[in-house]
Design a protein around this motif. Structure first.
Motif, PDB file in Angstrom:
ATOM      1  N   LEU A 145     -70.719 -69.119 -41.328  1.00  0.00           N
ATOM      2  CA  LEU A 145     -71.887 -69.219 -42.206  1.00  0.00           C
ATOM      3  C   LEU A 145     -71.911 -68.070 -43.211  1.00  0.00           C
ATOM      4  CD1 LEU A 145     -74.389 -70.939 -42.705  1.00  0.00           C
ATOM      5  CD2 LEU A 145     -75.644 -69.497 -41.094  1.00  0.00           C
ATOM      6  N   ILE A 146     -71.617 -66.854 -42.752  1.00  0.00           N
ATOM      7  CA  ILE A 146     -71.563 -65.707 -43.663  1.00  0.00           C
ATOM      8  C   ILE A 146     -70.462 -65.900 -44.698  1.00  0.00           C
ATOM      9  CG2 ILE A 146     -71.065 -63.234 -43.812  1.00  0.00           C
ATOM     10  CD1 ILE A 146     -72.318 -62.941 -41.065  1.00  0.00           C
ATOM     11  N   HIS A 147     -69.303 -66.424 -44.248  1.00  0.00           N
ATOM     12  CA  HIS A 147     -68.188 -66.661 -45.168  1.00  0.00           C
ATOM     13  C   HIS A 147     -68.567 -67.696 -46.228  1.00  0.00           C
ATOM     14  CE1 HIS A 147     -64.014 -66.519 -46.402  1.00  0.00           C
ATOM     15  NE2 HIS A 147     -63.966 -67.846 -46.371  1.00  0.00           N
ATOM     16  N   LEU A 148     -69.305 -68.727 -45.833  1.00  0.00           N
ATOM     17  CA  LEU A 148     -69.748 -69.737 -46.796  1.00  0.00           C
ATOM     18  C   LEU A 148     -70.726 -69.144 -47.797  1.00  0.00           C
ATOM     19  CD1 LEU A 148     -70.211 -72.857 -44.478  1.00  0.00           C
ATOM     20  CD2 LEU A 148     -68.371 -72.425 -46.105  1.00  0.00           C
ATOM     21  N   ILE A 149     -71.661 -68.307 -47.313  1.00  0.00           N
ATOM     22  CA  ILE A 149     -72.614 -67.675 -48.225  1.00  0.00           C
ATOM     23  C   ILE A 149     -71.895 -66.776 -49.222  1.00  0.00           C
ATOM     24  CG2 ILE A 149     -74.511 -66.007 -48.351  1.00  0.00           C
ATOM     25  CD1 ILE A 149     -75.510 -67.105 -45.698  1.00  0.00           C
ATOM     26  N   ASP A 150     -70.921 -66.017 -48.730  1.00  0.00           N
ATOM     27  CA  ASP A 150     -70.178 -65.122 -49.620  1.00  0.00           C
ATOM     28  C   ASP A 150     -69.294 -65.906 -50.585  1.00  0.00           C
ATOM     29  OD1 ASP A 150     -69.093 -62.334 -50.269  1.00  0.00           O
ATOM     30  OD2 ASP A 150     -67.265 -63.391 -49.698  1.00  0.00           O
ATOM     31  N   GLY A 151     -68.656 -66.979 -50.097  1.00  0.00           N
ATOM     32  CA  GLY A 151     -67.717 -67.706 -50.943  1.00  0.00           C
ATOM     33  C   GLY A 151     -68.365 -68.611 -51.960  1.00  0.00           C
ATOM     34  N   TYR A 152     -69.539 -69.158 -51.646  1.00  0.00           N
ATOM     35  CA  TYR A 152     -70.151 -70.141 -52.528  1.00  0.00           C
ATOM     36  C   TYR A 152     -71.395 -69.635 -53.250  1.00  0.00           C
ATOM     37  CZ  TYR A 152     -67.052 -73.615 -50.488  1.00  0.00           C
ATOM     38  OH  TYR A 152     -65.937 -74.313 -50.094  1.00  0.00           O
ATOM     39  N   LEU A 153     -71.921 -68.483 -52.868  1.00  0.00           N
ATOM     40  CA  LEU A 153     -73.105 -67.956 -53.530  1.00  0.00           C
ATOM     41  C   LEU A 153     -72.842 -66.591 -54.168  1.00  0.00           C
ATOM     42  CD1 LEU A 153     -75.947 -68.916 -51.009  1.00  0.00           C
ATOM     43  CD2 LEU A 153     -75.339 -70.054 -53.154  1.00  0.00           C
ATOM     44  N   ILE A 154     -72.408 -65.621 -53.358  1.00  0.00           N
ATOM     45  CA  ILE A 154     -72.288 -64.247 -53.853  1.00  0.00           C
ATOM     46  C   ILE A 154     -71.068 -64.079 -54.738  1.00  0.00           C
ATOM     47  CG2 ILE A 154     -72.069 -61.843 -53.158  1.00  0.00           C
ATOM     48  CD1 ILE A 154     -73.534 -62.542 -50.589  1.00  0.00           C
ATOM     49  N   ALA A 155     -69.886 -64.525 -54.274  1.00  0.00           N
ATOM     50  CA  ALA A 155     -68.664 -64.349 -55.064  1.00  0.00           C
ATOM     51  C   ALA A 155     -68.717 -65.070 -56.408  1.00  0.00           C
ATOM     52  CB  ALA A 155     -67.456 -64.801 -54.249  1.00  0.00           C
ATOM     53  N   PRO A 156     -69.169 -66.330 -56.484  1.00  0.00           N
ATOM     54  CA  PRO A 156     -69.284 -66.947 -57.817  1.00  0.00           C
ATOM     55  C   PRO A 156     -70.275 -66.231 -58.722  1.00  0.00           C
ATOM     56  CG  PRO A 156     -69.304 -68.625 -56.110  1.00  0.00           C
ATOM     57  CD  PRO A 156     -69.420 -67.302 -55.419  1.00  0.00           C
ATOM     58  N   TYR A 157     -71.357 -65.698 -58.151  1.00  0.00           N
ATOM     59  CA  TYR A 157     -72.315 -64.945 -58.968  1.00  0.00           C
ATOM     60  C   TYR A 157     -71.667 -63.707 -59.562  1.00  0.00           C
ATOM     61  CZ  TYR A 157     -76.213 -61.849 -60.042  1.00  0.00           C
ATOM     62  OH  TYR A 157     -77.061 -60.971 -60.665  1.00  0.00           O
ATOM     63  N   ILE A 158     -70.896 -62.981 -58.749  1.00  0.00           N
ATOM     64  CA  ILE A 158     -70.217 -61.785 -59.250  1.00  0.00           C
ATOM     65  C   ILE A 158     -69.199 -62.160 -60.320  1.00  0.00           C
ATOM     66  CG2 ILE A 158     -68.721 -59.859 -58.604  1.00  0.00           C
ATOM     67  CD1 ILE A 158     -70.004 -59.919 -55.854  1.00  0.00           C
ATOM     68  N   ALA A 159     -68.432 -63.233 -60.086  1.00  0.00           N
ATOM     69  CA  ALA A 159     -67.417 -63.649 -61.053  1.00  0.00           C
ATOM     70  C   ALA A 159     -68.045 -64.090 -62.363  1.00  0.00           C
ATOM     71  CB  ALA A 159     -66.581 -64.786 -60.467  1.00  0.00           C
ATOM     72  N   ARG A 160     -69.216 -64.734 -62.307  1.00  0.00           N
ATOM     73  CA  ARG A 160     -69.886 -65.178 -63.522  1.00  0.00           C
ATOM     74  C   ARG A 160     -70.381 -64.010 -64.343  1.00  0.00           C
ATOM     75  NH1 ARG A 160     -72.629 -68.958 -60.776  1.00  0.00           N
ATOM     76  NH2 ARG A 160     -74.469 -67.645 -60.732  1.00  0.00           N
ATOM     77  N   LYS A 161     -70.838 -62.962 -63.686  1.00  0.00           N
ATOM     78  CA  LYS A 161     -71.430 -61.829 -64.379  1.00  0.00           C
ATOM     79  C   LYS A 161     -70.399 -60.776 -64.765  1.00  0.00           C
ATOM     80  CE  LYS A 161     -75.709 -63.212 -64.231  1.00  0.00           C
ATOM     81  NZ  LYS A 161     -76.465 -63.497 -65.474  1.00  0.00           N
ATOM     82  N   THR A 162     -69.204 -60.815 -64.196  1.00  0.00           N
ATOM     83  CA  THR A 162     -68.215 -59.777 -64.486  1.00  0.00           C
ATOM     84  C   THR A 162     -66.928 -60.429 -64.963  1.00  0.00           C
ATOM     85  OG1 THR A 162     -67.520 -59.745 -62.168  1.00  0.00           O
ATOM     86  CG2 THR A 162     -69.237 -58.215 -62.799  1.00  0.00           C
ATOM     87  N   VAL A 163     -65.807 -59.990 -64.429  1.00  0.00           N
ATOM     88  CA  VAL A 163     -64.502 -60.528 -64.780  1.00  0.00           C
ATOM     89  C   VAL A 163     -63.985 -61.335 -63.597  1.00  0.00           C
ATOM     90  CG1 VAL A 163     -62.164 -59.963 -65.515  1.00  0.00           C
ATOM     91  CG2 VAL A 163     -64.078 -58.535 -66.250  1.00  0.00           C
ATOM     92  N   ASP A 164     -63.629 -62.577 -63.856  1.00  0.00           N
ATOM     93  CA  ASP A 164     -63.143 -63.441 -62.784  1.00  0.00           C
ATOM     94  C   ASP A 164     -61.705 -63.055 -62.454  1.00  0.00           C
ATOM     95  OD1 ASP A 164     -62.994 -65.371 -60.918  1.00  0.00           O
ATOM     96  OD2 ASP A 164     -63.008 -67.077 -62.295  1.00  0.00           O
ATOM     97  N   LEU A 165     -61.493 -62.524 -61.262  1.00  0.00           N
ATOM     98  CA  LEU A 165     -60.174 -62.059 -60.848  1.00  0.00           C
ATOM     99  C   LEU A 165     -59.566 -63.037 -59.854  1.00  0.00           C
ATOM    100  CD1 LEU A 165     -60.962 -58.274 -60.272  1.00  0.00           C
ATOM    101  CD2 LEU A 165     -59.827 -59.291 -62.249  1.00  0.00           C
ATOM    102  N   PRO A 166     -58.282 -63.370 -59.984  1.00  0.00           N
ATOM    103  CA  PRO A 166     -57.635 -64.233 -58.992  1.00  0.00           C
ATOM    104  C   PRO A 166     -57.614 -63.551 -57.630  1.00  0.00           C
ATOM    105  CG  PRO A 166     -56.310 -64.060 -61.006  1.00  0.00           C
ATOM    106  CD  PRO A 166     -57.398 -63.036 -61.108  1.00  0.00           C
ATOM    107  N   PRO A 167     -57.990 -64.250 -56.558  1.00  0.00           N
ATOM    108  CA  PRO A 167     -58.020 -63.611 -55.230  1.00  0.00           C
ATOM    109  C   PRO A 167     -56.668 -63.053 -54.796  1.00  0.00           C
ATOM    110  CG  PRO A 167     -59.199 -65.710 -55.204  1.00  0.00           C
ATOM    111  CD  PRO A 167     -58.511 -65.626 -56.526  1.00  0.00           C
ATOM    112  N   ALA A 168     -55.567 -63.758 -55.143  1.00  0.00           N
ATOM    113  CA  ALA A 168     -54.245 -63.268 -54.751  1.00  0.00           C
ATOM    114  C   ALA A 168     -53.923 -61.937 -55.433  1.00  0.00           C
ATOM    115  CB  ALA A 168     -53.170 -64.303 -55.086  1.00  0.00           C
ATOM    116  N   LEU A 169     -54.353 -61.794 -56.696  1.00  0.00           N
ATOM    117  CA  LEU A 169     -54.117 -60.543 -57.413  1.00  0.00           C
ATOM    118  C   LEU A 169     -54.891 -59.396 -56.776  1.00  0.00           C
ATOM    119  CD1 LEU A 169     -52.965 -58.985 -59.842  1.00  0.00           C
ATOM    120  CD2 LEU A 169     -54.956 -59.738 -61.154  1.00  0.00           C
TER     121      LEU A 169
END
Length: 368
Positions: free
Chosen positions: A292-316
């Motif tokens: 559940l925490i992973h889903l919240i981070d992956g679908y809510l927090i991480a997209p919010y950060i990527a939208r507001k900053t620079v979208d970085l590839p996870p592998a990089l």
């Protein structure tokens, strides 16, 4: 009346010019020699950067901390119209009070739980090995420990060789001092760096540094939001079901949330080990909480950060964390994500300057 030249002597400007040991008559050779000196200078600067890499990383850590303090001061400025110095002091005082509260009121409970955690993990480790042996896998404790010691020994040798100048406490103290100084007068240091550049590049540097600062503030704000949400949510969910060490596990989850891609699996593994140490039912519940925490981070927090900053590839980001972690230990692991983001913005700005049009991500940040 002295004429400047003795009797029988020719004036200095009339003397024939003679080639010196560094003069090169052939234009082609002179051009190639200049190119060679440029490459030699670049190699020397690279070697100097490698030699000073630990110190440069500490300075960058101070920049990251200064950006975090500056972001807090800007948030306070939206509520309280007071001078910047007072806002920075208020942010530092609030942080100090939080650390004091954490050590005073929650410290005894967390310290007791931290003392119990290693024994719990070790007992679960032996149970997992016993389960593997019962199913035909000959895995011995001595072999696993030797592999772990060799891996940690290799990493420690590299980090000791490059980071022996500063201990952990000294490094944190230097980052704190640098961050406070830079947060008090960020324009002073930005103008100082720009002054060392050629005149025709100062305006571009000023614009690039502002874009970098804006992106870094939002990146760190997203990290703080993620750490807070994941830590409190983990503590609440584990405390609700009666999982042992709920406060400590919530704190570990919140702190490791600063490390994308790496922090969540580590905190999740610890949480699941503690859950299965009580019962299989509680272990399955901790697995549910982790997912559940992973889903919240992956679908809510991480997209919010990527939208507001620079979208970085996870592998990089993961590759940068692995390299920085091996070279510089925990400090490099924590600063890998912001460093990659700043390098990407710089490269995009340089490409936009050379191409004459702004990159999409940079234009989005400038218009935000």
């Amino acid at each position: 009346m002295a004429t400047g030249a003795g009797e029988g002597e020719q004036p200095e400007e009339a003397l024939p010019r003679r080639a010196g040991p560094t003069d090169i008559a052939d234009p082609l050779i002179r051009h190639e020699a200049r190119k060679a000196f440029v490459w030699i200078g670049m190699a020397a600067l690279f070697a100097l950067g490698v030699f000073l890499s630990q110190s440069l990383l500490v300075i960058f850590g101070g920049v990251v901390l200064a950006t975090l303090i500056d972001g807090g001061a800007r948030v306070v400025g939206r509520v309280l119209p007071i001078p910047r110095g007072w806002r920075v002091a208020l942010v530092l005082l609030t942080s100090l009070l939080f650390v004091f509260w954490l050590g005073k009121f929650a410290g005894s409970q967390i310290t007791q739980q931290a003392a119990e955690l290693p024994d719990t993990i070790e007992s679960q480790f032996h149970r997992a090995l016993a389960w593997l042996q019962r199913h035909g896998m000959e895995v011995r404790v001595r072999d696993v420990r030797s592999i772990a010691q060799e891996a940690m020994g290799g990493i420690s040798q590299v980090t000791a060789a490059l980071g022996g100048l500063f201990g952990a406490v000294t490094t944190l103290f230097l980052i704190l001092v640098l961050g406070i100084y830079m947060a008090m007068e960020p324009r002073l240091y930005r103008r100082g760096v720009g002054w060392m550049l050629p005149v025709d590049r100062r305006e571009h540097f000023e614009a690039t540094s502002q874009v970098m600062g804006r992106a870094l503030r939002r990146l760190l704000l997203g990290r703080v939001i993620g750490m807070t949400v994941e830590g409190i949510f983990t503590w609440f969910m584990l405390q609700f079901y009666g999982v042992p060490m709920a406060a400590l596990l919530g704190l570990i989850t919140g702190l490791l949330a600063f490390l994308p891609n790496i922090g969540a699996p580590i905190s999740g593994a610890i949480m699941i080990l503690v859950g299965f140490s009580v019962s299989a039912q509680m272990g399955l519940y901790t697995v549910f909480v982790y997912v559940l925490i992973h889903l919240i981070d992956g679908y809510l927090i991480a997209p919010y950060i990527a939208r507001k900053t620079v979208d970085l590839p996870p592998a990089l980001v993961l590759a940068a964390q692995l390299v920085m972690g091996v070279l510089f230990g925990l400090l490099g692991l924590a600063l890998a994500d912001p460093l990659v983001a700043m390098i990407k913005i710089w490269l995009e700005r340089e490409a936009a300057r050379n191409g004459g049009q702004p990159a999409a991500d940079v234009e989005k940040l400038e218009n935000a």
